[in-house]
Scaffold this active site. Structure first.
Site, PDB file in Angstrom:
ATOM      1  N   ASP A 244      17.497  56.500 -23.631  1.00  0.00           N
ATOM      2  CA  ASP A 244      18.757  56.280 -23.963  1.00  0.00           C
ATOM      3  C   ASP A 244      18.932  54.957 -23.936  1.00  0.00           C
ATOM      4  O   ASP A 244      19.119  53.977 -22.862  1.00  0.00           O
ATOM      5  CB  ASP A 244      19.787  57.079 -23.258  1.00  0.00           C
ATOM      6  CG  ASP A 244      19.711  58.587 -22.863  1.00  0.00           C
ATOM      7  OD1 ASP A 244      19.289  59.040 -23.837  1.00  0.00           O
ATOM      8  OD2 ASP A 244      19.761  59.018 -21.858  1.00  0.00           O
ATOM      9  N   LEU A 245      19.233  54.121 -25.041  1.00  0.00           N
ATOM     10  CA  LEU A 245      19.167  52.804 -25.605  1.00  0.00           C
ATOM     11  C   LEU A 245      20.306  52.115 -24.552  1.00  0.00           C
ATOM     12  O   LEU A 245      21.504  52.423 -24.769  1.00  0.00           O
ATOM     13  CB  LEU A 245      19.456  52.573 -26.865  1.00  0.00           C
ATOM     14  CG  LEU A 245      19.379  51.116 -27.439  1.00  0.00           C
ATOM     15  CD1 LEU A 245      17.998  50.319 -26.973  1.00  0.00           C
ATOM     16  CD2 LEU A 245      19.761  51.218 -29.026  1.00  0.00           C
ATOM     17  N   ASP A 246      19.875  51.103 -23.728  1.00  0.00           N
ATOM     18  CA  ASP A 246      20.917  50.271 -23.071  1.00  0.00           C
ATOM     19  C   ASP A 246      21.913  51.120 -22.190  1.00  0.00           C
ATOM     20  O   ASP A 246      22.729  50.737 -21.695  1.00  0.00           O
ATOM     21  CB  ASP A 246      21.861  49.453 -24.055  1.00  0.00           C
ATOM     22  CG  ASP A 246      20.842  48.407 -24.868  1.00  0.00           C
ATOM     23  OD1 ASP A 246      19.888  47.897 -24.446  1.00  0.00           O
ATOM     24  OD2 ASP A 246      21.264  48.329 -26.065  1.00  0.00           O
ATOM     25  N   GLU A 247      21.334  52.463 -21.636  1.00  0.00           N
ATOM     26  CA  GLU A 247      21.870  53.184 -20.934  1.00  0.00           C
ATOM     27  C   GLU A 247      21.300  53.520 -19.604  1.00  0.00           C
ATOM     28  O   GLU A 247      21.662  54.540 -18.681  1.00  0.00           O
ATOM     29  CB  GLU A 247      22.780  54.193 -21.435  1.00  0.00           C
ATOM     30  CG  GLU A 247      23.768  54.253 -22.660  1.00  0.00           C
ATOM     31  CD  GLU A 247      24.180  55.423 -23.174  1.00  0.00           C
ATOM     32  OE1 GLU A 247      23.846  56.253 -22.567  1.00  0.00           O
ATOM     33  OE2 GLU A 247      24.624  55.266 -24.603  1.00  0.00           O
TER      34      GLU A 247
END
Length: 302
Positions: A244-247
């Site tokens: 989950d990109l940047d999460e």
């Protein structure tokens, strides 16, 4: 190394002593239950070990208990006997745990693109002996950071990435991690998205930095977008990389107040300073074993 540039061996002040081999770091996590801290503390005491620092936390939401202890061992400390006894305690408490000498610093592979502010800060702290990790090499999809690697006498690996070569580049990264025996990876403003498969392989051992205090301003020029909207705080977050990109689970964060007088360029300068110090804090915390994954969150003992 280029001529005329001084050597950059790790710095040691005259009065600074090497980390003694008698110092150990014990990490443990278990289902929360009455008496778990007493069990661990009692075992350490019975082993005749001197506790230098101890931190613990019980999370009522996840029903997990976390312990971080630094202790000093006397002459003749039998690590194998200690580990065998502690393993029996760990099985009783369904505990995951690890023990390492404090002097055995984890090995970090640094990845970067063109922006070198985070890389420069990490290298400075490494040279001063303050990072908590040993940098094994620098990997980049651009040549811009090569001079910094040479300046600090570290291997530099140029691994270009295109749409057609992305998977080959990731295979090369896997190879470099193995060859350098790196324990974890740091994305110091590496501007390529890792594949879901690689993110899963590096779970809990890949740290990224992101201007995540600007969640409404994704894409290009986030500080210009923030300036246009008149934000009053800017900041950054260091987190573990997930699919989950940047999460991913957050390790460290910081902010700085801004106002209408600042240009987008000045906001970006402040943002870079925040990114550098937040990433360094996260790397040091991870290297010292002070970060525990706790579901989608972390427990960080400062």
């Amino acid at each position: 190394m280029p001529r005329g540039r001084p050597s950059c061996q790790p710095f040691r002040a005259e009065d600074e002593q090497a980390l003694p081999n008698s110092r150990y770091i014990l990490r443990a996590a278990a289902p929360d239950a009455i008496g778990i801290l007493a069990d661990v503390a009692g075992y350490i005491a019975r082993a005749g070990l001197n506790v230098i620092e101890s931190q613990d936390f019980g999370d009522s939401d996840t029903a997990r208990f976390f312990i971080w202890v630094e202790f000093e061992s006397p002459d003749g400390f039998d690590r194998a006997t200690f580990e065998a006894g502690f393993n029996a305690l760990a099985e009783k408490r369904s505990m995951t745990w690890s023990l390492r000498r404090k002097a055995d610093r984890p090995r970090a592979l640094i990845m970067v693109s063109k922006g070198d502010h985070c890389l420069n800060d990490l290298l400075y702290r490494h040279r001063r002996g303050q990072l908590g990790a040993e940098i094994t090499a620098i990997v980049s999809n651009h040549e811009d950071g090569r001079w910094l690697a040479e300046r600090h006498e570290l291997p530099f690996h140029y691994v270009p990435v295109t749409r057609d070569t992305k998977l080959e580049a990731e295979d090369r990264l896997r190879q470099l991690i193995r060859e350098t025996q790196s324990d974890f990876v740091v994305l110091a403003r590496y501007m390529q998205v890792l594949s879901d498969g690689l993110c899963r392989e590096l779970e809990g051992r890949c740290i990224n930095i992101h201007h995540s205090f600007l969640p409404s301003f994704k894409g290009a020029k986030p500080y210009h977008q923030a300036h246009k909207r008149g934000v009053k705080l800017i900041g950054a977050s260091a987190h573990y990389v997930t699919a989950d990109l940047d999460e991913g689970p957050i390790i460290a964060q910081d902010v700085s107040p801004v106002d209408h007088r600042l240009t987008p360029q000045r906001m970006a300068e402040i943002g870079r300073d925040i990114e550098a110090r937040v990433l360094s804090r996260a790397v040091t915390a991870h290297a010292e074993g002070r970060v525990f994954l706790n579901g989608i969150r972390t427990v960080v003992f400062e």
